[in-house]
Design a protein around this motif. Structure first.
Motif, PDB file in Angstrom:
ATOM      1  N   LEU A  39       0.803  -1.222   0.000  1.00  0.00           N
ATOM      2  CA  LEU A  39       0.000   0.000   0.000  1.00  0.00           C
ATOM      3  C   LEU A  39       0.838   1.274   0.000  1.00  0.00           C
ATOM      4  N   GLY A  40       2.158   1.133  -0.065  1.00  0.00           N
ATOM      5  CA  GLY A  40       3.011   2.306  -0.190  1.00  0.00           C
ATOM      6  C   GLY A  40       2.812   3.311   0.921  1.00  0.00           C
ATOM      7  N   GLU A  41       2.669   4.574   0.531  1.00  0.00           N
ATOM      8  CA  GLU A  41       2.586   5.664   1.508  1.00  0.00           C
ATOM      9  C   GLU A  41       1.315   5.594   2.358  1.00  0.00           C
ATOM     10  N   HIS A  42       0.355   4.769   1.951  1.00  0.00           N
ATOM     11  CA  HIS A  42      -0.874   4.633   2.739  1.00  0.00           C
ATOM     12  C   HIS A  42      -0.745   3.605   3.864  1.00  0.00           C
ATOM     13  N   SER A  43       0.400   2.938   3.973  1.00  0.00           N
ATOM     14  CA  SER A  43       0.536   1.798   4.874  1.00  0.00           C
ATOM     15  C   SER A  43       0.249   2.141   6.332  1.00  0.00           C
ATOM     16  N   ALA A  44       0.860   3.195   6.843  1.00  0.00           N
ATOM     17  CA  ALA A  44       0.671   3.548   8.247  1.00  0.00           C
ATOM     18  C   ALA A  44      -0.782   3.911   8.532  1.00  0.00           C
ATOM     19  N   ALA A  45      -1.378   4.712   7.649  1.00  0.00           N
ATOM     20  CA  ALA A  45      -2.776   5.112   7.847  1.00  0.00           C
ATOM     21  C   ALA A  45      -3.698   3.902   7.782  1.00  0.00           C
ATOM     22  N   TYR A  46      -3.381   2.960   6.907  1.00  0.00           N
ATOM     23  CA  TYR A  46      -4.186   1.744   6.804  1.00  0.00           C
ATOM     24  C   TYR A  46      -4.109   0.947   8.105  1.00  0.00           C
ATOM     25  N   GLY A  47      -2.910   0.858   8.658  1.00  0.00           N
ATOM     26  CA  GLY A  47      -2.754   0.150   9.926  1.00  0.00           C
ATOM     27  C   GLY A  47      -3.550   0.800  11.036  1.00  0.00           C
ATOM     28  N   GLU A  48      -3.572   2.117  11.081  1.00  0.00           N
ATOM     29  CA  GLU A  48      -4.346   2.822  12.105  1.00  0.00           C
ATOM     30  C   GLU A  48      -5.846   2.618  11.900  1.00  0.00           C
ATOM     31  N   ALA A  49      -6.278   2.689  10.664  1.00  0.00           N
ATOM     32  CA  ALA A  49      -7.700   2.494  10.377  1.00  0.00           C
ATOM     33  C   ALA A  49      -8.137   1.082  10.745  1.00  0.00           C
ATOM     34  N   SER A  50      -7.294   0.097  10.467  1.00  0.00           N
ATOM     35  CA  SER A  50      -7.609  -1.278  10.832  1.00  0.00           C
ATOM     36  C   SER A  50      -7.675  -1.436  12.346  1.00  0.00           C
ATOM     37  N   ALA A  51      -6.753  -0.799  13.058  1.00  0.00           N
ATOM     38  CA  ALA A  51      -6.767  -0.863  14.520  1.00  0.00           C
ATOM     39  C   ALA A  51      -8.049  -0.253  15.083  1.00  0.00           C
ATOM     40  N   GLU A  52      -8.525   0.815  14.456  1.00  0.00           N
ATOM     41  CA  GLU A  52      -9.786   1.423  14.897  1.00  0.00           C
ATOM     42  C   GLU A  52     -10.967   0.482  14.686  1.00  0.00           C
ATOM     43  N   ALA A  53     -10.797  -0.459  13.741  1.00  0.00           N
ATOM     44  CA  ALA A  53     -11.820  -1.484  13.516  1.00  0.00           C
ATOM     45  C   ALA A  53     -11.549  -2.728  14.359  1.00  0.00           C
ATOM     46  N   ASP A  54     -10.650  -2.597  15.341  1.00  0.00           N
ATOM     47  CA  ASP A  54     -10.306  -3.671  16.288  1.00  0.00           C
ATOM     48  C   ASP A  54      -9.570  -4.839  15.654  1.00  0.00           C
ATOM     49  N   VAL A  55      -8.811  -4.575  14.599  1.00  0.00           N
ATOM     50  CA  VAL A  55      -7.947  -5.593  14.004  1.00  0.00           C
ATOM     51  C   VAL A  55      -6.544  -5.001  13.877  1.00  0.00           C
ATOM     52  N   LEU A  56      -5.581  -5.618  14.541  1.00  0.00           N
ATOM     53  CA  LEU A  56      -4.208  -5.138  14.493  1.00  0.00           C
ATOM     54  C   LEU A  56      -3.448  -5.848  13.380  1.00  0.00           C
ATOM     55  N   VAL A  57      -2.914  -5.070  12.432  1.00  0.00           N
ATOM     56  CA  VAL A  57      -2.090  -5.598  11.345  1.00  0.00           C
ATOM     57  C   VAL A  57      -0.716  -4.949  11.468  1.00  0.00           C
ATOM     58  N   ARG A  58       0.198  -5.272  10.562  1.00  0.00           N
ATOM     59  CA  ARG A  58       1.585  -4.806  10.693  1.00  0.00           C
ATOM     60  C   ARG A  58       2.001  -3.934   9.520  1.00  0.00           C
ATOM     61  N   PRO A  59       1.966  -2.601   9.677  1.00  0.00           N
ATOM     62  CA  PRO A  59       2.482  -1.728   8.608  1.00  0.00           C
ATOM     63  C   PRO A  59       4.014  -1.729   8.606  1.00  0.00           C
ATOM     64  N   THR A  85     -12.647  -4.757   2.915  1.00  0.00           N
ATOM     65  CA  THR A  85     -13.465  -4.697   1.703  1.00  0.00           C
ATOM     66  C   THR A  85     -14.617  -3.713   1.806  1.00  0.00           C
ATOM     67  N   ALA A  86     -14.709  -3.016   2.926  1.00  0.00           N
ATOM     68  CA  ALA A  86     -15.757  -2.008   3.061  1.00  0.00           C
ATOM     69  C   ALA A  86     -15.569  -0.918   2.000  1.00  0.00           C
ATOM     70  N   PRO A  87     -16.633  -0.465   1.366  1.00  0.00           N
ATOM     71  CA  PRO A  87     -16.504   0.523   0.278  1.00  0.00           C
ATOM     72  C   PRO A  87     -15.732   1.772   0.677  1.00  0.00           C
ATOM     73  N   GLU A  88     -15.946   2.254   1.900  1.00  0.00           N
ATOM     74  CA  GLU A  88     -15.246   3.468   2.306  1.00  0.00           C
ATOM     75  C   GLU A  88     -13.748   3.228   2.475  1.00  0.00           C
ATOM     76  N   VAL A  89     -13.359   1.995   2.824  1.00  0.00           N
ATOM     77  CA  VAL A  89     -11.939   1.665   2.987  1.00  0.00           C
ATOM     78  C   VAL A  89     -11.267   1.515   1.626  1.00  0.00           C
ATOM     79  N   THR A  90     -11.902   0.784   0.728  1.00  0.00           N
ATOM     80  CA  THR A  90     -11.301   0.621  -0.603  1.00  0.00           C
ATOM     81  C   THR A  90     -11.254   1.950  -1.344  1.00  0.00           C
ATOM     82  N   ALA A  91     -12.249   2.788  -1.143  1.00  0.00           N
ATOM     83  CA  ALA A  91     -12.235   4.092  -1.794  1.00  0.00           C
ATOM     84  C   ALA A  91     -11.084   4.959  -1.266  1.00  0.00           C
ATOM     85  N   ARG A  92     -10.847   4.848   0.028  1.00  0.00           N
ATOM     86  CA  ARG A  92      -9.785   5.664   0.648  1.00  0.00           C
ATOM     87  C   ARG A  92      -8.388   5.190   0.291  1.00  0.00           C
TER      88      ARG A  92
END
Length: 357
Positions: free
Chosen positions: A303-323, A347-354
């Motif tokens: 996910l390139g430059e979006h990696s850190a933000a993706y990890g934070e968004a996933s954590a807010e959804a109660d799933v911890l991943v590794r950026p 796969t949520a539309p707002e996540v894939t759009a972002r």
């Protein structure tokens, strides 16, 4: 006045493990979700009764069990406090000057550059291919007179990409015989390639090749820290010379021996993990993600430059991943319900759009 320490230590990053957060699903550290088998737990409990005694510093019983399992001599086997401890010891036995070079692909196992700097050697990272795999030709071309050690992580952590035996041997043939090559096979038990790259078999006639494996992943002993090396007796003896005394504790040795005895049942678990990994990849591909084929227990999202933000968004959804910096995000294949929770987020539309738009 404080005591003097090495001034270069300020430039060495501290190893950062996957995040933990009570109540959240943790898919950040490539752990197994199932605990030790009853027979293994029993061996751990019995070993705990002798915790007042030092463990066997030579891990003789465990080395003998591994030698029998792998069809090698005991002199070919060393044991360490996780395979990462062996990585650092390998730098210690090969590198003696700041100009000595340790070569590895990047991005690969995060500990490689750290243990290289701790060993006061020079790290030489070689970028991955566009397919997120080791660029073996570029790695061979990067070898110099100062190259002392090469790490090849196969399957690669964190991208999951893997080379078969033919390509691995072609690379080994291109490396000078005086350079030690380490085939890091921490995820070996998840491999299902037709051209099976069994490092233990590959190295039998190659004294400059050493194989690393671990009990942390498929065997489910990440919390006990025990890994092993298979190599030429001269290299194994050198590892024993720099081994930190008693660093493989009594419980770890007992658990590893019991796990080898129960290996068929334990390794059967890997089939379920692989099925979940492939299910996750298919769902992510269908949602528009780029996901390279994985032969490990995780998937990679570049996910390139979006990696850190993706990890934070996933954590807010109660799933911890590794950026990983600005390279991508690694997601462990957990239990089906844990993976479902991640996929619902991913796969949520707002996540894939972002993140994919």
């Amino acid at each position: 006045m404080t005591a003097r320490i090495r001034p270069d230590l300020e430039s060495i990053p501290v190893y950062t493990p996957g995040r933990s957060n009570p109540g959240a699903v943790k898919l950040a550290s490539n752990e197994t979700t199932l605990g030790p088998l009853p027979s293994v737990a029993k061996a751990i409990a019995e070993a705990a009764d002798l915790a007042n005694r030092y463990p066997d510093n030579t891990a003789g019983e465990l080395r003998a069990a591994l030698a029998e399992f792998l069809d090698v001599e005991v002199a070919n086997v060393a044991v360490g406090c996780g395979s990462v401890a062996l990585c650092q010891e390998l730098v210690q036995i090969t590198c003696a000057a700041p100009t000595d070079e340790v070569l590895f692909a990047w991005r690969s196992f995060e500990a490689y550059p750290i243990v290289t700097q701790v060993g006061n050697a020079r790290a030489v990272p070689v970028p991955l291919t566009d397919g997120y795999a080791h660029d073996l030709d570029a790695m061979a071309a990067a070898i110099t007179a100062d190259t002392k050690l090469i790490f090849v992580c196969n399957p690669n952590n964190p991208t999951g990409t893997t080379y078969g035996r033919t390509e691995i041997e072609r690379f080994l043939d291109a490396v000078p015989e005086h350079v030690l090559i380490v085939l890091d096979e921490a995820y070996y038990e998840y491999l299902r390639l037709d051209d099976h790259p069994d490092g233990v078999a590959i190295r039998r006639n190659r004294p400059n090749v050493l194989v690393l494996r671990t009990f942390s992943k498929a065997y489910g002993l990440a919390g006990l820290r025990v890994g092993y090396a298979v190599g030429d007796p001269e290299v194994i003896l050198a590892l024993q010379r720099v081994h930190i005394p008693f660093s493989v504790n009594r419980l770890a040795q007992a658990a590893a021996i019991a796990s080898l005895e129960a290996r068929d049942e334990l390794l059967d678990r890997t089939n379920k993990v692989i099925a979940e990994r492939d299910r996750m990849r298919e769902a992510l591909l269908a949602a528009g993600y780029t996901v390279p084929p994985s032969q490990a227990n995780f998937v990679w999202l570049p996910l390139g430059e979006h990696s850190a933000a993706y990890g934070e968004a996933s954590a807010e959804a109660d799933v911890l991943v590794r950026p990983y910096g600005t390279d991508g995000v690694r997601v462990t294949a957990g239990d089906p319900h844990e993976n479902d929770l991640f996929l619902a987020f991913a796969t949520a539309p707002e996540v894939t759009a972002r993140f994919l738009g």
